[in-house]
Design an enzyme around this catalytic site. Structure first.
Site, PDB file in Angstrom:
ATOM      1  N   THR A  62      37.942  31.576  38.954  1.00  0.00           N
ATOM      2  CA  THR A  62      39.340  31.941  39.115  1.00  0.00           C
ATOM      3  C   THR A  62      39.449  33.326  39.741  1.00  0.00           C
ATOM      4  O   THR A  62      38.554  34.158  39.580  1.00  0.00           O
ATOM      5  CB  THR A  62      40.079  31.932  37.756  1.00  0.00           C
ATOM      6  N   CYS A  63      40.519  33.551  40.469  1.00  0.00           N
ATOM      7  CA  CYS A  63      40.837  34.875  40.993  1.00  0.00           C
ATOM      8  C   CYS A  63      42.325  34.876  41.309  1.00  0.00           C
ATOM      9  O   CYS A  63      43.027  33.935  40.963  1.00  0.00           O
ATOM     10  CB  CYS A  63      39.977  35.241  42.198  1.00  0.00           C
ATOM     11  N   GLY A  64      42.785  35.886  41.977  1.00  0.00           N
ATOM     12  CA  GLY A  64      44.211  35.983  42.263  1.00  0.00           C
ATOM     13  C   GLY A  64      44.709  35.005  43.314  1.00  0.00           C
ATOM     14  O   GLY A  64      45.761  34.403  43.165  1.00  0.00           O
TER      15      GLY A  64
END
Length: 89
Positions: A62-64
């Site tokens: 996950t990331c932005g």
């Protein structure tokens, strides 16, 4: 599942609870960010973060925005992770 987040400084501004931070910048060469570090170095980075790339556990990235996870996905693959949702092999 194991949750990995490759963001750099923005990780500290907010992330999913329990996420392990492995900044994507750590995965590439300092003088050539288009080149991954050696497999040996990548394995060491994962190990130091407490990540067994061959774990049977699901690894969620996950990331932005979805961009940084590409580095992490490829680094896991380079280390032998079978990225079809299961462990290697």
């Amino acid at each position: 599942p194991m949750l990995l987040d490759p963001r750099g400084t923005t990780f500290d501004k907010g992330h999913m609870p329990g996420a392990i931070n492995i900044p994507y910048a750590n995965l590439v060469e300092e003088d050539d960010t288009l080149k991954f570090k050696s497999r040996e170095d990548l394995m060491k980075i994962f190990k130091e973060a407490g990540v067994d790339v061959q774990t049977p556990r699901e690894i969620i990235l996950t990331c932005g925005s979805g961009v940084s996870v590409c580095h992490l996905f490829l680094a896991l693959e380079e280390c032998g992770r079978n990225n079809d949702g299961g462990g290697g092999g």
